[in-house]
Design a protein around this motif. Structure first.
Motif, PDB file in Angstrom:
ATOM      1  N   LEU A 146       5.432  16.672 -11.152  1.00  0.00           N
ATOM      2  CA  LEU A 146       6.480  16.642 -10.126  1.00  0.00           C
ATOM      3  C   LEU A 146       7.656  15.783 -10.581  1.00  0.00           C
ATOM      4  CD1 LEU A 146       7.489  17.336  -7.251  1.00  0.00           C
ATOM      5  CD2 LEU A 146       6.294  15.269  -6.480  1.00  0.00           C
ATOM      6  N   TYR A 147       7.377  14.594 -11.087  1.00  0.00           N
ATOM      7  CA  TYR A 147       8.457  13.707 -11.517  1.00  0.00           C
ATOM      8  C   TYR A 147       9.244  14.330 -12.663  1.00  0.00           C
ATOM      9  CZ  TYR A 147       5.783  10.298  -8.778  1.00  0.00           C
ATOM     10  OH  TYR A 147       5.106   9.650  -7.793  1.00  0.00           O
ATOM     11  N   GLU A 148       8.533  14.997 -13.557  1.00  0.00           N
ATOM     12  CA  GLU A 148       9.206  15.666 -14.673  1.00  0.00           C
ATOM     13  C   GLU A 148      10.115  16.776 -14.158  1.00  0.00           C
ATOM     14  OE1 GLU A 148       7.750  18.597 -18.142  1.00  0.00           O
ATOM     15  OE2 GLU A 148       6.804  16.602 -18.182  1.00  0.00           O
ATOM     16  N   ARG A 149       9.599  17.600 -13.251  1.00  0.00           N
ATOM     17  CA  ARG A 149      10.398  18.704 -12.717  1.00  0.00           C
ATOM     18  C   ARG A 149      11.634  18.206 -11.988  1.00  0.00           C
ATOM     19  NH1 ARG A 149       8.452  24.163  -9.863  1.00  0.00           N
ATOM     20  NH2 ARG A 149      10.422  24.821  -8.985  1.00  0.00           N
ATOM     21  N   MET A 150      11.484  17.087 -11.273  1.00  0.00           N
ATOM     22  CA  MET A 150      12.596  16.545 -10.492  1.00  0.00           C
ATOM     23  C   MET A 150      13.496  15.629 -11.324  1.00  0.00           C
ATOM     24  SD  MET A 150      10.606  15.904  -6.918  1.00  0.00           S
ATOM     25  CE  MET A 150      12.087  15.400  -6.034  1.00  0.00           C
ATOM     26  N   ARG A 151      13.177  15.492 -12.630  1.00  0.00           N
ATOM     27  CA  ARG A 151      13.938  14.618 -13.515  1.00  0.00           C
ATOM     28  C   ARG A 151      14.039  13.210 -12.933  1.00  0.00           C
ATOM     29  NH1 ARG A 151      15.782  19.054 -12.417  1.00  0.00           N
ATOM     30  NH2 ARG A 151      17.519  18.403 -11.147  1.00  0.00           N
ATOM     31  N   LEU A 152      12.894  12.714 -12.470  1.00  0.00           N
ATOM     32  CA  LEU A 152      12.812  11.421 -11.810  1.00  0.00           C
ATOM     33  C   LEU A 152      12.053  10.450 -12.712  1.00  0.00           C
ATOM     34  CD1 LEU A 152      13.421  10.059  -9.046  1.00  0.00           C
ATOM     35  CD2 LEU A 152      11.138  10.762  -8.341  1.00  0.00           C
ATOM     36  N   THR A 153      12.668   9.320 -13.007  1.00  0.00           N
ATOM     37  CA  THR A 153      12.012   8.297 -13.808  1.00  0.00           C
ATOM     38  C   THR A 153      11.400   7.274 -12.854  1.00  0.00           C
ATOM     39  OG1 THR A 153      13.631   8.599 -15.563  1.00  0.00           O
ATOM     40  CG2 THR A 153      12.333   6.565 -15.612  1.00  0.00           C
ATOM     41  N   VAL A 154      10.076   7.305 -12.744  1.00  0.00           N
ATOM     42  CA  VAL A 154       9.377   6.374 -11.861  1.00  0.00           C
ATOM     43  C   VAL A 154       9.075   5.114 -12.655  1.00  0.00           C
ATOM     44  CG1 VAL A 154       7.309   5.983 -10.469  1.00  0.00           C
ATOM     45  CG2 VAL A 154       8.447   8.207 -10.432  1.00  0.00           C
ATOM     46  N   VAL A 155       9.605   3.998 -12.177  1.00  0.00           N
ATOM     47  CA  VAL A 155       9.429   2.716 -12.829  1.00  0.00           C
ATOM     48  C   VAL A 155       8.089   2.108 -12.433  1.00  0.00           C
ATOM     49  CG1 VAL A 155      10.412   0.394 -13.080  1.00  0.00           C
ATOM     50  CG2 VAL A 155      11.927   2.376 -12.861  1.00  0.00           C
ATOM     51  N   ARG A 156       7.719   2.255 -11.168  1.00  0.00           N
ATOM     52  CA  ARG A 156       6.447   1.722 -10.663  1.00  0.00           C
ATOM     53  C   ARG A 156       6.017   2.496  -9.429  1.00  0.00           C
ATOM     54  NH1 ARG A 156       6.946  -3.974  -8.821  1.00  0.00           N
ATOM     55  NH2 ARG A 156       6.148  -3.488  -6.789  1.00  0.00           N
ATOM     56  N   ARG A 157       4.707   2.716  -9.308  1.00  0.00           N
ATOM     57  CA  ARG A 157       4.141   3.368  -8.130  1.00  0.00           C
ATOM     58  C   ARG A 157       2.911   2.581  -7.707  1.00  0.00           C
ATOM     59  NH1 ARG A 157       1.497   9.338  -7.738  1.00  0.00           N
ATOM     60  NH2 ARG A 157      -0.266   8.203  -8.548  1.00  0.00           N
ATOM     61  N   ASP A 158       2.945   2.042  -6.493  1.00  0.00           N
ATOM     62  CA  ASP A 158       1.822   1.285  -5.947  1.00  0.00           C
ATOM     63  C   ASP A 158       1.249   2.042  -4.756  1.00  0.00           C
ATOM     64  OD1 ASP A 158       2.328  -0.866  -7.716  1.00  0.00           O
ATOM     65  OD2 ASP A 158       3.795  -1.716  -6.316  1.00  0.00           O
ATOM     66  N   LEU A 159      -0.078   2.162  -4.724  1.00  0.00           N
ATOM     67  CA  LEU A 159      -0.767   2.822  -3.609  1.00  0.00           C
ATOM     68  C   LEU A 159      -1.861   1.913  -3.080  1.00  0.00           C
ATOM     69  CD1 LEU A 159      -1.380   6.417  -5.033  1.00  0.00           C
ATOM     70  CD2 LEU A 159       0.218   5.792  -3.225  1.00  0.00           C
ATOM     71  N   GLN A 160      -1.956   1.832  -1.775  1.00  0.00           N
ATOM     72  CA  GLN A 160      -3.072   1.153  -1.111  1.00  0.00           C
ATOM     73  C   GLN A 160      -3.709   2.175  -0.190  1.00  0.00           C
ATOM     74  OE1 GLN A 160      -1.229  -2.056   0.980  1.00  0.00           O
ATOM     75  NE2 GLN A 160      -1.204  -3.391  -0.812  1.00  0.00           N
ATOM     76  N   GLU A 166     -10.953   7.185   4.986  1.00  0.00           N
ATOM     77  CA  GLU A 166     -11.100   8.530   4.422  1.00  0.00           C
ATOM     78  C   GLU A 166     -10.829   9.554   5.518  1.00  0.00           C
ATOM     79  OE1 GLU A 166     -11.836   9.490   1.257  1.00  0.00           O
ATOM     80  OE2 GLU A 166     -11.867   7.405   0.625  1.00  0.00           O
ATOM     81  N   GLY A 167     -10.551  10.778   5.095  1.00  0.00           N
ATOM     82  CA  GLY A 167     -10.411  11.897   6.036  1.00  0.00           C
ATOM     83  C   GLY A 167      -9.470  11.596   7.178  1.00  0.00           C
ATOM     84  N   PRO A 168      -9.943  11.791   8.423  1.00  0.00           N
ATOM     85  CA  PRO A 168      -9.061  11.619   9.586  1.00  0.00           C
ATOM     86  C   PRO A 168      -8.635  10.173   9.841  1.00  0.00           C
ATOM     87  CG  PRO A 168     -11.275  12.253  10.279  1.00  0.00           C
ATOM     88  CD  PRO A 168     -11.252  12.303   8.786  1.00  0.00           C
ATOM     89  N   SER A 169      -9.294   9.209   9.190  1.00  0.00           N
ATOM     90  CA  SER A 169      -8.897   7.810   9.382  1.00  0.00           C
ATOM     91  C   SER A 169      -8.137   7.256   8.167  1.00  0.00           C
ATOM     92  CB  SER A 169     -10.130   6.941   9.664  1.00  0.00           C
ATOM     93  OG  SER A 169     -10.985   6.932   8.541  1.00  0.00           O
ATOM     94  N   LEU A 170      -7.702   8.142   7.271  1.00  0.00           N
ATOM     95  CA  LEU A 170      -7.012   7.712   6.054  1.00  0.00           C
ATOM     96  C   LEU A 170      -5.653   7.087   6.376  1.00  0.00           C
ATOM     97  CD1 LEU A 170      -6.832   7.641   2.930  1.00  0.00           C
ATOM     98  CD2 LEU A 170      -5.774   9.915   3.064  1.00  0.00           C
ATOM     99  N   ILE A 171      -5.423   5.943   5.774  1.00  0.00           N
ATOM    100  CA  ILE A 171      -4.115   5.279   5.817  1.00  0.00           C
ATOM    101  C   ILE A 171      -3.731   4.987   4.370  1.00  0.00           C
ATOM    102  CG2 ILE A 171      -2.846   3.190   6.469  1.00  0.00           C
ATOM    103  CD1 ILE A 171      -4.596   3.103   9.001  1.00  0.00           C
ATOM    104  N   VAL A 172      -2.512   5.345   4.001  1.00  0.00           N
ATOM    105  CA  VAL A 172      -2.016   5.090   2.650  1.00  0.00           C
ATOM    106  C   VAL A 172      -0.669   4.392   2.768  1.00  0.00           C
ATOM    107  CG1 VAL A 172      -1.277   6.105   0.455  1.00  0.00           C
ATOM    108  CG2 VAL A 172      -3.141   7.173   1.747  1.00  0.00           C
ATOM    109  N   ARG A 173      -0.549   3.312   2.022  1.00  0.00           N
ATOM    110  CA  ARG A 173       0.748   2.644   1.899  1.00  0.00           C
ATOM    111  C   ARG A 173       1.217   2.858   0.465  1.00  0.00           C
ATOM    112  NH1 ARG A 173      -2.488  -0.273   5.014  1.00  0.00           N
ATOM    113  NH2 ARG A 173      -1.798  -0.674   7.127  1.00  0.00           N
ATOM    114  N   ARG A 174       2.428   3.365   0.334  1.00  0.00           N
ATOM    115  CA  ARG A 174       2.944   3.691  -0.991  1.00  0.00           C
ATOM    116  C   ARG A 174       4.297   3.039  -1.196  1.00  0.00           C
ATOM    117  NH1 ARG A 174       4.677   9.470  -3.730  1.00  0.00           N
ATOM    118  NH2 ARG A 174       6.634   9.151  -2.636  1.00  0.00           N
ATOM    119  N   LYS A 175       4.475   2.500  -2.385  1.00  0.00           N
ATOM    120  CA  LYS A 175       5.775   1.953  -2.783  1.00  0.00           C
ATOM    121  C   LYS A 175       6.112   2.570  -4.127  1.00  0.00           C
ATOM    122  CE  LYS A 175       8.347  -2.336  -3.280  1.00  0.00           C
ATOM    123  NZ  LYS A 175       8.268  -3.801  -3.132  1.00  0.00           N
TER     124      LYS A 175
END
Length: 169
Positions: free
Chosen positions: A30-44, A48-57
């Motif tokens: 995806l990043y390649e297709r969008m010509r996007l240079t991602v410097v950092r990606r953090d996920l918390q 799971e499933g219906p109670s999944l919470i994700v924090r992304r930076k």
């Protein structure tokens, strides 16, 4: 300035978001297709499933800006995207922080989604951009929302192709 973008996918919400957040091959492509240079990606990840919470930076080097806007940013081009996903609320809220003038720009939006009777997934983005900058605020809002629209069109096309080529196991 506000906008709404709607996309329909032939997959479940669980599959879409699992791929979106956690499939490294998908992310690289995806990043390649969008010509996007991602410097950092953090996920918390919590739950799971219906109670999944994700924090992304996500920190990304911005693409080339048009002339007048380029002068506003003067060499600093890292854009920060901060998001919180909540499966139970069917919501992914995103704030986008632009360099240099970020305190003058309120920019982001929210994805919501529903499963259609056909089994397809309808994802809706409701975005906003409010730039409190005399003379160029309106132009900046239009430019930034236009960038989101282009990015989301690319993202949608790539994600649909990816999901077809990589069915859930």
């Amino acid at each position: 300035m506000r906008h709404t973008i709607e996309h329909v996918f032939d997959t479940s919400p669980e599959r879409l978001w699992e791929v979106f957040f956690f499939d490294e091959d998908y992310a690289r492509g995806l990043y390649e297709r969008m010509r996007l240079t991602v410097v950092r990606r953090d996920l918390q990840r919590e739950g799971e499933g219906p109670s999944l919470i994700v924090r992304r930076k996500l920190l990304a080097a911005d693409r080339e800006l048009p002339g007048a806007l380029k002068r506003l940013f003067q060499g600093t081009s890292t854009v920060t995207e901060v998001g919180e996903f909540n499966a139970a609320l069917r919501r992914y809220s995103v704030t986008i922080q632009v360099p240099v003038i970020g305190n003058l720009v309120d920019y982001g939006g929210e994805y919501t989604w529903e499963t259609l009777p056909s089994g397809q997934l309808r994802r809706v983005w409701r975005g906003h951009c409010d730039a409190r900058i005399p003379l160029v605020g309106g132009k900046l809002e239009a430019y930034l929302l236009g960038e989101i629209e282009k990015s989301m069109a690319e993202n949608f096309a790539y994600t649909r192709e990816w999901l077809k080529a990589h069915p859930a196991s």
